[in-house]
Design an enzyme around this catalytic site. Structure first.
Site, PDB file in Angstrom:
ATOM      1  NE  ARG A   1      -7.856  -8.907   0.545  1.00  0.00           N
ATOM      2  CZ  ARG A   1      -7.099  -7.836   0.077  1.00  0.00           C
ATOM      3  NH1 ARG A   1      -6.819  -6.640   0.330  1.00  0.00           N
ATOM      4  NH2 ARG A   1      -7.884  -8.113  -1.630  1.00  0.00           N
TER       5      ARG A   1
ATOM      6  CE  LYS B   1      -4.520  -2.246   1.756  1.00  0.00           C
ATOM      7  NZ  LYS B   1      -5.654  -2.326   3.154  1.00  0.00           N
TER       8      LYS B   1
END
Length: 269
Positions: free
Chosen positions: A251, A217
């Site tokens: 995740r 991210k």
């Protein structure tokens, strides 16, 4: 706390589980979207299981900033067969990453045993009833429009998640199958994401298993000044930090590397 998901036993606490991301999208922020290539998506999921994934999360709509929303029918078309095949061919539970009831219904009918709702039942509350009826696990993630918070960030995240858990349990989802996610990268600035990471332990107060999704991210990219394809090491650092702060599921895109990082972090914890 022990939960049965997709015929497998998950004991929350003693170890951290790895969720592999299978993006059936053409515009994933992470650069790994496989679009309409069903064979590639299925092979990616099976490879992730070989590399150590404990569960797979199939998504058909990008949630990157500026993404173009697609119809439920298109999302079903992208994900249904992939879910069906992975549910039969992979020896792990398969999750559908969606906040749309129609998509969740199609995926569950195809064999999904978990629903990962990035809007925490605020867009489609009936997803809780679907999960309860079919014995599915349910991930409820904190999310909001914008990044403004009237009070303490973590207090507001906890309030949102507490309400989502209560809604799921009231619908009949067993508490041990309700997983909370603070929503790294959703409704938060880069600095706010780091606050969540530092204070992740506070979510343990809710008494639910915690999923954390930091993989590749932008808040990592801003620290390293690196593109999305070069954030494996940065992701590993956040994964280890999350494990040491009590995460139960991470995740990730890079399953092989993150499984190794998780094993070391679990031993340290």
């Amino acid at each position: 706390m022990i939960a049965e998901i997709g015929g497998r036993r998950f004991e929350w606490g003693p170890r951290t589980y790895v969720m592999g991301i299978v993006n059936a999208t053409p515009d994933s922020f992470s650069g790994d979207g496989l679009g309409s290539n069903e064979e590639a998506a299925v092979e990616q999921g099976l490879r992730m299981v070989r590399e150590g994934a404990d569960m797979l999360d199939v998504g058909g709509e990008s949630t990157r900033p500026g993404h173009i929303q697609i119809t439920p029918a298109e999302e079903v078309a992208r994900t249904e067969n992939i879910v069906r095949r992975l549910s039969h061919e992979a020896a792990v539970p398969v999750s559908i990453d969606t906040y749309k009831l129609e998509v969740a219904e199609a995926a569950v009918a195809a064999g999904a045993t978990m629903v990962n709702d990035i809007w925490g039942l605020t867009r489609s509350p009936a997803i809780a009833d679907l999960a309860a009826t079919h014995g599915c696990a349910l991930v409820v993630m904190h999310n909001q429009d914008g990044t403004e918070y009237s009070g303490d960030l973590i207090d507001e995240v906890k309030r949102f998640l507490r309400e989502a858990v209560a809604r799921a349990v009231a619908a009949g989802v067993p508490r041990e199958r309700v997983i909370i996610d603070p929503g790294i990268g959703f409704g938060k600035t880069a600095d706010q994401n780091w606050v969540v990471m530092r204070r992740l332990r506070e979510l343990r107060e809710l008494g639910q298993p915690i999923l954390i999704g930091t993989s590749r991210k932008s808040f990592i990219g801003k620290v390293l000044d690196l593109p999305v394809t070069e954030r494996v090491e940065g992701t590993a650092a956040t994964v280890v930090a999350a494990v040491l702060r009590g995460a139960d599921i991470v995740r990730v895109h890079d399953v092989l590397q993150m499984t190794r990082a998780v094993r070391v972090a679990d031993r340290m914890r």
